[in-house]
Design a protein around this motif. Structure first.
Motif, PDB file in Angstrom:
ATOM      1  N   ARG A   1      -4.879 -10.608  -6.811  1.00  0.00           N
ATOM      2  CA  ARG A   1      -5.848 -11.552  -7.360  1.00  0.00           C
ATOM      3  C   ARG A   1      -6.112 -11.235  -8.830  1.00  0.00           C
ATOM      4  N   VAL A   2      -6.131  -9.952  -9.165  1.00  0.00           N
ATOM      5  CA  VAL A   2      -6.415  -9.547 -10.540  1.00  0.00           C
ATOM      6  C   VAL A   2      -5.164  -9.555 -11.411  1.00  0.00           C
ATOM      7  N   LEU A   3      -4.047  -9.062 -10.852  1.00  0.00           N
ATOM      8  CA  LEU A   3      -2.841  -8.822 -11.647  1.00  0.00           C
ATOM      9  C   LEU A   3      -1.739  -9.848 -11.446  1.00  0.00           C
ATOM     10  N   GLY A   4      -1.814 -10.613 -10.358  1.00  0.00           N
ATOM     11  CA  GLY A   4      -0.747 -11.554 -10.070  1.00  0.00           C
ATOM     12  C   GLY A   4       0.577 -10.835  -9.856  1.00  0.00           C
ATOM     13  N   ASP A   5       1.634 -11.387 -10.422  1.00  0.00           N
ATOM     14  CA  ASP A   5       2.970 -10.830 -10.221  1.00  0.00           C
ATOM     15  C   ASP A   5       3.187  -9.499 -10.926  1.00  0.00           C
ATOM     16  N   LYS A   6       2.206  -9.043 -11.703  1.00  0.00           N
ATOM     17  CA  LYS A   6       2.361  -7.749 -12.361  1.00  0.00           C
ATOM     18  C   LYS A   6       2.357  -6.608 -11.358  1.00  0.00           C
ATOM     19  N   LEU A   7       1.810  -6.856 -10.154  1.00  0.00           N
ATOM     20  CA  LEU A   7       1.795  -5.846  -9.093  1.00  0.00           C
ATOM     21  C   LEU A   7       2.932  -6.120  -8.122  1.00  0.00           C
ATOM     22  N   GLN A   8       3.830  -5.175  -7.973  1.00  0.00           N
ATOM     23  CA  GLN A   8       5.052  -5.378  -7.184  1.00  0.00           C
ATOM     24  C   GLN A   8       5.148  -4.370  -6.044  1.00  0.00           C
ATOM     25  N   PRO A   9       5.167  -4.832  -4.780  1.00  0.00           N
ATOM     26  CA  PRO A   9       5.359  -3.898  -3.666  1.00  0.00           C
ATOM     27  C   PRO A   9       6.814  -3.459  -3.586  1.00  0.00           C
ATOM     28  N   LEU A  10       7.023  -2.182  -3.240  1.00  0.00           N
ATOM     29  CA  LEU A  10       8.376  -1.636  -3.189  1.00  0.00           C
ATOM     30  C   LEU A  10       8.747  -1.126  -1.797  1.00  0.00           C
ATOM     31  N   LEU A  11       7.886  -0.306  -1.201  1.00  0.00           N
ATOM     32  CA  LEU A  11       8.216   0.370   0.053  1.00  0.00           C
ATOM     33  C   LEU A  11       6.995   0.431   0.954  1.00  0.00           C
ATOM     34  N   ARG A  12       7.241   0.633   2.266  1.00  0.00           N
ATOM     35  CA  ARG A  12       6.156   0.911   3.191  1.00  0.00           C
ATOM     36  C   ARG A  12       6.681   1.765   4.337  1.00  0.00           C
ATOM     37  N   ASP A  13       5.732   2.397   5.057  1.00  0.00           N
ATOM     38  CA  ASP A  13       6.075   3.313   6.147  1.00  0.00           C
ATOM     39  C   ASP A  13       6.656   2.586   7.357  1.00  0.00           C
ATOM     40  N   VAL A  14       7.518   3.292   8.066  1.00  0.00           N
ATOM     41  CA  VAL A  14       7.922   2.933   9.422  1.00  0.00           C
ATOM     42  C   VAL A  14       7.664   4.165  10.279  1.00  0.00           C
ATOM     43  N   ASP A  15       6.860   4.011  11.338  1.00  0.00           N
ATOM     44  CA  ASP A  15       6.508   5.186  12.138  1.00  0.00           C
ATOM     45  C   ASP A  15       7.625   5.538  13.113  1.00  0.00           C
ATOM     46  N   PRO A  16       7.521   6.658  13.843  1.00  0.00           N
ATOM     47  CA  PRO A  16       8.604   7.090  14.738  1.00  0.00           C
ATOM     48  C   PRO A  16       8.972   6.083  15.822  1.00  0.00           C
ATOM     49  N   ASN A  17       8.089   5.140  16.111  1.00  0.00           N
ATOM     50  CA  ASN A  17       8.388   4.100  17.107  1.00  0.00           C
ATOM     51  C   ASN A  17       8.898   2.815  16.478  1.00  0.00           C
ATOM     52  N   GLY A  18       9.170   2.855  15.182  1.00  0.00           N
ATOM     53  CA  GLY A  18       9.664   1.664  14.501  1.00  0.00           C
ATOM     54  C   GLY A  18       8.566   0.708  14.074  1.00  0.00           C
ATOM     55  N   GLN A  19       7.320   1.113  14.184  1.00  0.00           N
ATOM     56  CA  GLN A  19       6.171   0.262  13.838  1.00  0.00           C
ATOM     57  C   GLN A  19       5.930   0.299  12.334  1.00  0.00           C
ATOM     58  N   GLU A  20       5.824  -0.866  11.704  1.00  0.00           N
ATOM     59  CA  GLU A  20       5.604  -0.949  10.260  1.00  0.00           C
ATOM     60  C   GLU A  20       4.161  -1.355   9.980  1.00  0.00           C
ATOM     61  N   GLY A  21       3.230  -0.550  10.452  1.00  0.00           N
ATOM     62  CA  GLY A  21       1.837  -0.873  10.233  1.00  0.00           C
ATOM     63  C   GLY A  21       0.922   0.096  10.947  1.00  0.00           C
ATOM     64  N   TYR A  22      -0.357  -0.229  10.964  1.00  0.00           N
ATOM     65  CA  TYR A  22      -1.361   0.641  11.562  1.00  0.00           C
ATOM     66  C   TYR A  22      -2.507  -0.236  12.048  1.00  0.00           C
ATOM     67  N   PHE A  23      -3.582   0.370  12.524  1.00  0.00           N
ATOM     68  CA  PHE A  23      -4.676  -0.380  13.121  1.00  0.00           C
ATOM     69  C   PHE A  23      -6.015   0.085  12.559  1.00  0.00           C
ATOM     70  N   SER A  24      -6.951  -0.834  12.504  1.00  0.00           N
ATOM     71  CA  SER A  24      -8.349  -0.449  12.308  1.00  0.00           C
ATOM     72  C   SER A  24      -8.911  -0.121  13.679  1.00  0.00           C
ATOM     73  N   VAL A  25      -9.704   0.942  13.745  1.00  0.00           N
ATOM     74  CA  VAL A  25     -10.328   1.325  15.013  1.00  0.00           C
ATOM     75  C   VAL A  25     -11.798   1.615  14.779  1.00  0.00           C
ATOM     76  N   VAL A  26     -12.591   1.409  15.804  1.00  0.00           N
ATOM     77  CA  VAL A  26     -13.993   1.816  15.783  1.00  0.00           C
ATOM     78  C   VAL A  26     -14.121   3.040  16.666  1.00  0.00           C
ATOM     79  N   LEU A  27     -14.664   4.112  16.095  1.00  0.00           N
ATOM     80  CA  LEU A  27     -14.854   5.367  16.807  1.00  0.00           C
ATOM     81  C   LEU A  27     -16.340   5.613  17.066  1.00  0.00           C
ATOM     82  N   VAL A  28     -16.613   6.244  18.190  1.00  0.00           N
ATOM     83  CA  VAL A  28     -17.951   6.743  18.508  1.00  0.00           C
ATOM     84  C   VAL A  28     -17.805   8.215  18.904  1.00  0.00           C
ATOM     85  N   ARG A  29     -18.900   8.942  18.950  1.00  0.00           N
ATOM     86  CA  ARG A  29     -18.819  10.325  19.402  1.00  0.00           C
ATOM     87  C   ARG A  29     -18.418  10.368  20.876  1.00  0.00           C
ATOM     88  N   ALA A  30     -17.663  11.366  21.224  1.00  0.00           N
ATOM     89  CA  ALA A  30     -17.140  11.454  22.594  1.00  0.00           C
ATOM     90  C   ALA A  30     -18.247  11.553  23.622  1.00  0.00           C
TER      91      ALA A  30
END
Length: 304
Positions: free
Chosen positions: A99-128
């Motif tokens: 939004r600020v930089l437009g095309d001046k910001l260029q993505p190059l790489l991202r993680d792939v986890d051991p299961n082939g997953q290319e992402g992660y999750f938001s989680v809500v935690l509480v005390r055990a």
């Protein structure tokens, strides 16, 4: 599944500058700056990232240094001011950056986890040891987000909780920004909040797991009661106005790190990344849509 060899080969298919031009970037770029505004505390962030910076110095052939900023939005400002060449952006920060930089910001790489997953999750935690089992149970309770520009620590949980009928502004008794994912989880285990939003890649990898493994919080001190849809993995980004030879060299170095500097790779990834995949802007359109809706809601409010 794309192999590292295929990715490296793919770089060769990009229209290349003449060989002399590929080498010329070192005549104008005398230092490469890597931006970091980590979800970890400062000492932990430097411990994880400095070995990568040292590795890149060797691979790129020019001095490379860590450029630390105070928060996520600072990465965008540093990129806009040409004060950093490369940085990793969370999906929400990437949306802000575009939004600020437009095309001046260029993505190059991202993680792939051991299961082939290319992402992660938001989680809500509480005390055990808490009685809470669902988001509904948190009615009127204290809740911590990480940072207003965090995808997993604010944008995605806010968006999806609203979709499920839980507006954080009215459902929880009070919400705050802790300043970082580490701050949120540590404060949760100390009893300062009843629940927090953070991130998790899988049941073995996430903020809570990393802090517990490092002895920074007690093991089995928290548990998850909510998880979001998959968030695309945070992209390693560059200023698009950099010489193509430098961007190619950076990508090649990052793709080679696991084989050529395995201890650096292990430290940087906590052993939870299988490889890197090439990233493109289109991978983050959903993340951009989520952050744009939140921004529109903010502007609709009095004083927004």
């Amino acid at each position: 599944m794309i192999s590292r060899r295929t990715l490296l080969a793919g770089l060769a298919t990009v229209p290349a500058l003449p060989a002399i031009a590929q080498a010329d970037w070192r005549q104008t770029i005398k230092e490469v700056r890597i931006g970091v505004s980590s979800a970890e505390n400062e000492a932990a962030a430097i411990a994880r990232t400095q070995p990568v910076v040292d590795y890149l110095s060797r691979k790129l052939g020019v001095p490379t240094r860590l450029y630390r900023v105070s928060d996520y939005a600072g990465l965008v400002e540093a990129m806009r001011a040409d004060q950093i060449e490369f940085s990793r952006f969370g999906p929400a920060v990437y949306a802000l950056g575009r939004r600020v930089l437009g095309d001046k910001l260029q993505p190059l790489l991202r993680d792939v986890d051991p299961n082939g997953q290319e992402g992660y999750f938001s989680v809500v935690l509480v005390r055990a040891d808490s009685p809470y089992k669902t988001i509904a149970d948190l009615k009127g309770k204290t809740f911590a987000f990480a940072d207003p520009n965090s995808a997993s620590g604010f944008a995605f949980p806010t968006y999806y909780l609203r979709k499920q009928g839980f507006d954080p502004q009215t459902h929880f008794g009070g919400t705050v920004f802790s300043g970082s994912h580490d701050n949120s989880v540590i404060a949760l285990t100390k009893g300062q909040f009843e629940a927090v939003a953070t991130y998790q890649v899988n049941e073995n990898s996430g903020v809570y797991q990393r802090l517990a493994n490092r002895g920074m919080i007690p093991k089995d001190s928290a548990r998850m009661i909510w998880i979001s849809p998959l968030i695309p993995a945070s992209p390693f980004c560059a200023r698009a106005n950099l010489p193509q030879g430098l961007k190619d060299a950076y990508v090649a170095a990052m793709l080679a790190m696991k084989d050529e500097a395995p201890e650096v790779w292990k430290t940087f990834t906590d052993g939870q990344v299988q490889r890197y995949a090439l990233a493109k802007h289109e991978d983050y359109l959903d993340a951009i849509a989520v952050t744009e809706e939140l921004e529109a809601r903010r502007k609709q409010k009095p004083g927004g």
